[in-house]
Design an enzyme around this catalytic site. Structure first.
Site, mmCIF file in Angstrom:
data_model
loop_
_atom_site.group_PDB
_atom_site.id
_atom_site.type_symbol
_atom_site.label_atom_id
_atom_site.label_comp_id
_atom_site.label_asym_id
_atom_site.label_seq_id
_atom_site.Cartn_x
_atom_site.Cartn_y
_atom_site.Cartn_z
ATOM 1 N N ASP A 133 -5.191 -3.587 5.409
ATOM 2 C CA ASP A 133 -5.585 -3.184 6.760
ATOM 3 C C ASP A 133 -7.077 -3.356 7.051
ATOM 4 O O ASP A 133 -7.494 -3.261 8.196
ATOM 5 C CB ASP A 133 -5.190 -1.727 7.032
ATOM 6 C CG ASP A 133 -5.758 -0.771 5.987
ATOM 7 O OD1 ASP A 133 -6.595 -1.199 5.167
ATOM 8 O OD2 ASP A 133 -5.369 0.411 5.988
ATOM 9 N N ASP A 163 0.851 -1.179 0.000
ATOM 10 C CA ASP A 163 0.000 0.000 0.000
ATOM 11 C C ASP A 163 0.894 1.239 0.000
ATOM 12 O O ASP A 163 2.070 1.172 0.349
ATOM 13 C CB ASP A 163 -0.894 -0.023 1.247
ATOM 14 C CG ASP A 163 -1.958 1.064 1.220
ATOM 15 O OD1 ASP A 163 -2.257 1.564 0.116
ATOM 16 O OD2 ASP A 163 -2.466 1.426 2.292
ATOM 17 N N ASP A 178 -9.740 -6.594 2.892
ATOM 18 C CA ASP A 178 -8.420 -7.020 2.452
ATOM 19 C C ASP A 178 -8.114 -8.448 2.877
ATOM 20 O O ASP A 178 -7.153 -9.060 2.391
ATOM 21 C CB ASP A 178 -7.329 -6.103 3.029
ATOM 22 C CG ASP A 178 -7.341 -4.722 2.401
ATOM 23 O OD1 ASP A 178 -7.664 -4.630 1.198
ATOM 24 O OD2 ASP A 178 -7.044 -3.741 3.096
#
Length: 875
Positions: free
Chosen positions: A620, A333, A624
């Protein structure tokens, strides 16, 4: 009860609470009834159960049976010692396993979140896990909501619920009850565990905790999924089966040869010789199979987790440490992982086009600069406390941090110009306005998105004068905003107007005077630049995956050298339009993915795995979790949801990409150390087997007794192998390509090392026994035993590295090696004591000369092992 459809009074009545909260005594009582506010975990295996499990190995069971038979036949002393050796081995195994479990448990408790609640009518800070139904919890910007609750107060409250609902935009929250059924995402008067307050403040009454929360329900589904075996687990399991079959055949062969000799001999009593032969054959099997290997791997992996914990990485699944060693792709990310997750003002613009804005000396600021800063600070709800910790919207925090940096403390500005009125920010208006008295004049100060503010302005402050905002001037402002946007900056516009009213309404936000723009960005972490380079040197491709806009993502990727010339960037929508074949063809060129969905993440991971690449994925949110499970290494953020953490193999407590690269280095080191331990164990075992087979073929006496073999197993297996597992990182560990996940345990380098070292040890023992036979059979056994145990003990030094000698590695860089060496010598020394040497078949005639010859042969094996590194260096 559907709390969102009930009034606050009804909710209070149902939960037996009030705005004053519950008492501490009542909280303890409810906690006993309801349990802790956490997701339950599987019960740990008891110590006694672990101990019993160590005796379930088939070889150990056979050995126990034979030992009992020996006691019946009158050989009690040796059998009792065998029992003692097996029990000590079992205790060591249990201690090692417990140590690994305890280290993980302590890591899990490292950070305990707290919540502010009202109990006994006053504010208290309590651990989030101690919340109960009926608790009144205060919510402020930046808080992670600790449980499900019904809102009883909401002041401009906004909550990001994407972790649960998939919605990336913050939801506005209210306290009014809803009249009809509503899906989770539309329950505006409810808050849910694991979501994040981004704006405003509020209070909630806890309605569900632990597994009863919406997060808890999903977490249980994730926990029930079976985790895949790692490459090391699969290889060890497969290798152990093959090794077990091979050793069984070898043991049967040894017993058969000895049995034939017994029957062809002159003895009339076959029972005792046959039992001894069988005992020896079983002992050979036990000695040849490193039973401690699994526990050694566990403890080495556990040590790896502790090293990683110091580098902000918590490993949830021990074998995942070694999987990191073969990671070849990191899908990471952007926000908070590659960047600071801290919006920072990097540029400013006022219509007169002045450069070098905000010089740092506020006395030199122009009137427009001073006014721009005042609006940024006053039309703002964020704060920074004396410890430097911020609260509020990250964008607003950036504004007051910028003011502080430029020498204008935001608190002084707010104290000088207190807020009189306000129109809070809301998602529909996308702006905020406040009223203050400045220089004797009441002013409405407004900040918001440039497009919104442009439409509300009719005038502009230019060179200290207020003039009409003409079409030409408006186009110039839009061009500047576009210029900032092309640089991936987030831009806010600022305006004001004099106002006489004592109240304000939305309609008052019109006919404004434009003042200026501030551009900000979430900048990359400084240390990430070097970490990306380190990953590239290690043969690891870094792929950035983010929910941000493509322009922003590409700009950050280019800055960090993740996105290079010829690389591609795709949005989630563009990715959906690609066929599987097109994706596979372009996969290695795509360095940046923007505006992705959880489904996109799964597809990206799956594509890399189809190319046989070991892939790490960060995440997170609840959505996900599937991608984290799909990845070879799922990496959850420490600031993320419990569901994401439960689905992951490791957790970053600092959300930092650098920690991933450090973890890969530790993972490679751990795997390398495990291979060193395996090579050490099998080299020693091979040496013993070679010596036994040669003795059988030459019709010599058995070079070792069954007890000696078991004792060598105890003395030379666990401690030296564990010490090797604690070896520090070798210099070139991050300059090699990722390890092939299909590489066998005994790859070419490891296999050749085992054969070479094992042959040297075996040859030394054979020579030692041959020399001993010139004196007597008893002396030959004592010399063979001494040579083998000392050869294996000394082997710990060359086993530390396949490229560096012990002198190059440094004798004091791993104190555990020295401790293990001394411990092994101490155990061998016990066998030479007068009261026990007879039990270990060391006769009184075994003197200093015999010992010196055996020791010299053992030392020669170590010297030759070290010389090989210089004469035939490993490639």
């Amino acid at each position: 009860m559907d709390y969102y459809k009930e009034s606050i009074e009804t909710v209070f009545s149902s939960l037996n609470t009030s705005t004053e909260g519950i008492s501490t005594e009542e909280a303890k009582k409810r906690q006993e009834e309801q349990g802790f506010n956490e997701i339950s975990r599987k019960e740990r295996q008891s110590t006694f159960s672990m101990f019993i499990d160590t005796f379930k190995d088939p070889m150990v069971i056979v050995l126990l049976i034979v030992a009992i038979v020996q006691i019946v036949l009158g050989e009690a002393v040796e059998s009792l010692i065998i029992f003692a050796v097996l029990i000590i081995n079992s205790i060591l195994s249990v201690v090692q396993t417990k140590k690994a479990e305890d280290s993980l448990e302590s890591l899990r408790r490292m950070a305990t979140p707290t919540s502010t609640v009202i109990r006994n009518g006053r504010l208290q800070n309590v651990e989030a896990r101690e919340l109960v139904k009926g608790d009144i919890v205060l919510l402020e910007a930046g808080d992670n909501i600790p449980a499900d609750g019904r809102l009883i107060e909401a002041e401009s409250l906004q909550v990001v619920e994407g972790a649960l609902t998939g919605e990336s935009v913050a939801s506005d929250k209210f306290v009014d009850k809803l009249e009809e059924d509503a899906p989770l995402a539309d329950r505006s008067n409810m808050t849910y565990s694991g979501t994040l307050v981004t704006y405003g403040r509020g209070k909630m009454v806890v309605t569900a905790i632990g597994e009863e929360t919406e997060m808890g329900k999903v977490a249980q589904l994730i926990q029930s999924a079976e985790a895949k075996q790692t490459p090391l687990q699969r290889k060890l399991e497969d290798f152990s089966k093959k090794l077990g079959i091979g050793i069984l055949i070898l043991s049967i062969l040894i017993f058969a040869i000895q049995a034939v000799r017994i029957f062809l001999g002159d003895s009339q009593d076959y029972t005792v010789p046959l039992v001894n032969a069988f005992m020896f054959a079983v002992a050979v099997a036990v000695a040849a199979i490193p039973e401690a290997l699994q526990s050694i791997v566990t403890i080495v992996l556990s040590v790896g987790t502790n090293k990683m914990a110091k580098q902000h990485v918590i490993i949830r699944q021990l074998p995942a440490v070694e999987t990191l060693g073969s990671t070849s792709v990191i899908c990471t990310d952007k926000t908070g992982t590659l960047t600071q997750n801290k919006m920072t003002v990097v540029d400013a613009f006022i219509p007169n086009g002045e450069s070098n804005l905000f010089s740092g000396d506020k006395q030199t600021w122009s009137e427009s600069e001073r006014l721009l800063m005042q609006i940024a600070v006053l039309a703002n709800d964020s704060n920074i406390d004396e410890k430097g910790e911020s609260s509020g919207d990250p964008t607003e925090v950036a504004l007051i941090a910028y003011s502080n940096k430029q020498g204008a403390p935001y608190e002084e500005i707010r104290k000088k110009y207190p807020r009189l009125l306000e129109l809070p920010f809301d998602s529909s208006r996308k702006r905020m306005s406040t009223v203050h008295e400045i220089n004797g004049e009441k002013r409405l100060l407004t900040k918001g998105g440039p497009d919104i503010i442009f439409d509300l302005c009719s005038r502009i402050k230019l060179n200290g004068e207020i003039v009409e905002l003409t079409e030409e001037r408006l186009e110039a402002l839009k061009a500047q905003n576009e210029k900032f946007s092309d640089q991936a900056f987030r831009v806010l516009a600022f305006a004001y107007k004099p106002i006489e009213k004592d109240t304000i309404e939305v309609e008052d936000e019109s006919d404004l005077i434009f003042v200026g723009l501030l551009a900000m960005i979430d900048p990359p972490r400084e240390e990430v630049y070097h970490a990306v380079q380190d990953a590239e040197k290690a043969g690891i491709k870094t792929v950035m995956i983010t929910g941000d806009h493509k322009t922003t993502a590409r700009a950050i990727g280019r800055d960090l050298n993740i996105f290079k010339e010829g690389d591609l960037a795709y949005t989630g929508q563009e990715l959906d339009a690609l066929s599987d074949e097109e994706l596979m063809n372009n996969l290695e060129k795509i360095s940046v993915y923007a505006r992705v969905t959880p489904e996109n993440k799964i597809r990206i991971v799956d594509a890399w795995q189809k190319k046989n690449q070991v892939t790490a994925m960060t995440g997170d949110g609840v959505n996900d979790a599937p991608a984290l499970k799909q990845a070879d290494i799922g990496i959850a953020m420490g600031s993320g949801t419990d569901v994401a953490k439960d689905a992951s193999a490791m957790i970053l407590t600092d959300d930092n990409f650098v920690s991933i690269v450090h973890a890969v280095a530790v993972g490679r080191t751990v795997y390398s150390n495990i291979k060193k331990a395996i090579a050490y164990l099998f080299s020693g075992n091979l040496g013993a087997v070679i010596a036994i087979l040669v003795a059988l073929l030459l019709n010599w006496v058995n070079p070792f007794t069954a007890l000696q073999l078991l004792f060598i197993n105890l003395a030379n297996d666990s401690l030296p192998a564990i010490a090797l597992g604690l070896e520090p990182r070798e210099p070139n560990v991050m300059n090699e390509s990722p390890r092939d996940p299909d590489e066998p345990i005994f790859s070419g380098k490891t296999l050749s090392t085992v054969i070479f070292r094992g042959s040297l040890i075996g040859l030394a023992v054979i020579i030692s026994q041959f020399i001993g036979l010139q004196y007597s059979a008893e002396i030959s056994v004592a010399m063979a035993f001494t040579t083998l145990i000392l050869s294996r003990t000394l082997q710990i030094f060359p086993a530390r590295s396949t490229t560096q000698t012990s002198f190059e590695a440094g004798f004091f860089t791993n104190k555990f090696i020295l401790m293990a060496f001394i411990a092994c010598l101490g155990l061998y020394g016990i066998t030479l004591l007068p009261v026990v040497r007879g039990v270990f078949s060391i006769p009184d005639t075994f003197g200093l000369m015999h010992w010196a010859i055996a020791t010299g042969l053992a030392l020669s094996t170590t010297v030759l092992m070290e010389l090989k590194k210089k004469v035939f260096p490993a490639k």
